[in-house]
Write a protein that holds these residues in place. Structure first.
Motif, PDB file in Angstrom:
ATOM      1  N   ASP A   1       0.818  -1.209   0.000  1.00 37.31           N
ATOM      2  CA  ASP A   1       0.000   0.000   0.000  1.00 37.31           C
ATOM      3  C   ASP A   1       0.855   1.265   0.000  1.00 37.31           C
ATOM      4  OD1 ASP A   1       0.783   0.565   2.650  1.00 37.31           O
ATOM      5  OD2 ASP A   1      -1.188   0.147   3.505  1.00 37.31           O
ATOM      6  N   GLU A   2       0.181   2.397   0.030  1.00 40.21           N
ATOM      7  CA  GLU A   2       0.825   3.707  -0.079  1.00 40.21           C
ATOM      8  C   GLU A   2       1.784   3.995   1.072  1.00 40.21           C
ATOM      9  OE1 GLU A   2      -2.726   6.039  -0.197  1.00 40.21           O
ATOM     10  OE2 GLU A   2      -3.084   5.604  -2.310  1.00 40.21           O
ATOM     11  N   ASN A   3       1.648   3.243   2.174  1.00 39.05           N
ATOM     12  CA  ASN A   3       2.500   3.440   3.347  1.00 39.05           C
ATOM     13  C   ASN A   3       3.597   2.398   3.458  1.00 39.05           C
ATOM     14  OD1 ASN A   3       0.999   5.717   4.372  1.00 39.05           O
ATOM     15  ND2 ASN A   3      -0.621   4.244   4.799  1.00 39.05           N
ATOM     16  N   GLY A   4       3.726   1.544   2.445  1.00 42.17           N
ATOM     17  CA  GLY A   4       4.782   0.534   2.452  1.00 42.17           C
ATOM     18  C   GLY A   4       4.432  -0.739   3.199  1.00 42.17           C
ATOM     19  N   ILE A   5       3.135  -0.976   3.422  1.00 39.72           N
ATOM     20  CA  ILE A   5       2.688  -2.166   4.140  1.00 39.72           C
ATOM     21  C   ILE A   5       2.164  -3.197   3.139  1.00 39.72           C
ATOM     22  CG2 ILE A   5       1.096  -3.061   5.896  1.00 39.72           C
ATOM     23  CD1 ILE A   5       3.283  -1.093   6.946  1.00 39.72           C
ATOM     24  N   VAL A   6       2.573  -4.455   3.323  1.00 37.95           N
ATOM     25  CA  VAL A   6       2.123  -5.539   2.450  1.00 37.95           C
ATOM     26  C   VAL A   6       0.644  -5.792   2.710  1.00 37.95           C
ATOM     27  CG1 VAL A   6       2.389  -7.986   1.892  1.00 37.95           C
ATOM     28  CG2 VAL A   6       4.413  -6.574   2.365  1.00 37.95           C
ATOM     29  N   LYS A   7      -0.153  -5.743   1.642  1.00 35.29           N
ATOM     30  CA  LYS A   7      -1.599  -5.928   1.739  1.00 35.29           C
ATOM     31  C   LYS A   7      -2.082  -7.240   1.143  1.00 35.29           C
ATOM     32  CE  LYS A   7      -2.810  -2.240   3.896  1.00 35.29           C
ATOM     33  NZ  LYS A   7      -3.406  -2.346   5.213  1.00 35.29           N
TER      34      LYS A   7
ATOM     35  N   GLN B   1      -9.119  -6.706  -8.500  1.00 38.36           N
ATOM     36  CA  GLN B   1     -10.142  -6.851  -7.460  1.00 38.36           C
ATOM     37  C   GLN B   1      -9.546  -6.512  -6.087  1.00 38.36           C
ATOM     38  OE1 GLN B   1     -13.542  -7.555  -7.815  1.00 38.36           O
ATOM     39  NE2 GLN B   1     -13.440  -6.842  -5.703  1.00 38.36           N
ATOM     40  N   ILE B   2      -8.358  -7.009  -5.816  1.00 35.42           N
ATOM     41  CA  ILE B   2      -7.702  -6.714  -4.537  1.00 35.42           C
ATOM     42  C   ILE B   2      -7.421  -5.216  -4.421  1.00 35.42           C
ATOM     43  CG2 ILE B   2      -5.652  -7.123  -3.104  1.00 35.42           C
ATOM     44  CD1 ILE B   2      -7.573  -9.551  -3.303  1.00 35.42           C
ATOM     45  N   LEU B   3      -6.917  -4.614  -5.509  1.00 30.28           N
ATOM     46  CA  LEU B   3      -6.654  -3.169  -5.495  1.00 30.28           C
ATOM     47  C   LEU B   3      -7.930  -2.376  -5.256  1.00 30.28           C
ATOM     48  CD1 LEU B   3      -4.039  -2.824  -8.350  1.00 30.28           C
ATOM     49  CD2 LEU B   3      -3.717  -2.148  -5.971  1.00 30.28           C
ATOM     50  N   SER B   4      -9.023  -2.779  -5.859  1.00 25.64           N
ATOM     51  CA  SER B   4     -10.311  -2.097  -5.651  1.00 25.64           C
ATOM     52  C   SER B   4     -10.754  -2.231  -4.198  1.00 25.64           C
ATOM     53  CB  SER B   4     -11.383  -2.677  -6.574  1.00 25.64           C
ATOM     54  OG  SER B   4     -11.069  -2.387  -7.907  1.00 25.64           O
TER      55      SER B   4
ATOM     56  N   ARG C   1      -8.753   0.092  -2.069  1.00 30.49           N
ATOM     57  CA  ARG C   1      -9.228   1.467  -2.275  1.00 30.49           C
ATOM     58  C   ARG C   1     -10.474   1.738  -1.423  1.00 30.49           C
ATOM     59  NH1 ARG C   1     -10.046   3.811  -8.331  1.00 30.49           N
ATOM     60  NH2 ARG C   1     -10.045   6.004  -7.793  1.00 30.49           N
ATOM     61  N   LEU C   2     -11.392   0.761  -1.394  1.00 35.36           N
ATOM     62  CA  LEU C   2     -12.607   0.911  -0.616  1.00 35.36           C
ATOM     63  C   LEU C   2     -12.303   0.952   0.883  1.00 35.36           C
ATOM     64  CD1 LEU C   2     -14.998  -1.486  -2.549  1.00 35.36           C
ATOM     65  CD2 LEU C   2     -15.042   1.022  -2.535  1.00 35.36           C
ATOM     66  N   ALA C   3     -11.318   0.166   1.312  1.00 30.80           N
ATOM     67  CA  ALA C   3     -10.954   0.111   2.727  1.00 30.80           C
ATOM     68  C   ALA C   3     -10.385   1.434   3.214  1.00 30.80           C
ATOM     69  CB  ALA C   3      -9.955  -1.021   2.968  1.00 30.80           C
ATOM     70  N   VAL C   4      -9.765   2.195   2.315  1.00 30.87           N
ATOM     71  CA  VAL C   4      -9.154   3.473   2.677  1.00 30.87           C
ATOM     72  C   VAL C   4     -10.214   4.547   2.865  1.00 30.87           C
ATOM     73  CG1 VAL C   4      -7.632   5.315   1.851  1.00 30.87           C
ATOM     74  CG2 VAL C   4      -6.959   2.941   1.597  1.00 30.87           C
ATOM     75  N   LYS C   5     -11.311   4.440   2.110  1.00 33.32           N
ATOM     76  CA  LYS C   5     -12.356   5.481   2.161  1.00 33.32           C
ATOM     77  C   LYS C   5     -13.166   5.457   3.418  1.00 33.32           C
ATOM     78  CE  LYS C   5     -12.763   6.127  -2.742  1.00 33.32           C
ATOM     79  NZ  LYS C   5     -13.556   6.126  -3.895  1.00 33.32           N
TER      80      LYS C   5
END
Length: 158
Positions: free
Chosen positions: A124-130, A148-151, A154-158
């Protein structure tokens, strides 16, 4: 050698790419990163895997994601292979020396073959393995699964 896990901080690295530039993972904070490992350049499934990343470049950009191909091949091989594949956007990284060091750091090195596993790691944007997925060597990773994972990320961040 332990496979990197979801929630781990992605090990930083500096690897030379097909453009003879060094890519430092830490320079990409603020972006999602897909590290897509392929065992060896010049093989059919690896070729399809890298073309899939290139062909979906715009979709990755819309999801604030930079994909990178990575293997233990030497940089000169990566450079010629990228030219042969007509990769215009995708950077492919050479984890050649020390041989497979980054691949080992991520727990994806196959000691008996001196290659990597075929795998995708999303950071992710903070360098954490997702997300981490290791594939059978003869299986092309499903690009739609990655999106699908990226989407979902994205939803989890909102």
């Amino acid at each position: 050698m332990k496979l990197i896990a979801i929630g781990d901080t992605a090990p930083n690295f500096s690897l030379e790419d097909n453009h003879e530039q060094f890519i430092n993972l830490s320079n990409y904070r603020g972006k999602n990163i897909l590290l897509s490992w392929h065992p060896l350049a010049w093989t059919p499934i690896c070729t399809d895997q890298m073309r899939s990343l290139e062909n979906n470049w715009d979709k990755f950009q819309k999801l604030n994601t930079i994909p990178f191909g990575i293997s233990v091949d030497a940089q000169p091989s990566k450079k010629v292979w990228a030219t042969a594949l007509v990769l215009e956007h995708l950077n492919i990284l050479a984890d050649f020396w020390p041989h497979g060091k980054v691949t080992q750091d991520y727990g994806l090195f196959v000691e008996k073959d001196g290659t990597s596993q075929r795998a995708n790691v999303l950071i992710d944007e903070n360098g954490i393995v997702k997300w981490v997925k290791v594939y059978p060597p003869n299986q092309l990773p499903d690009i739609n699964e990655v999106f699908q994972i990226l989407s979902n990320m994205r939803l989890a961040v909102k």
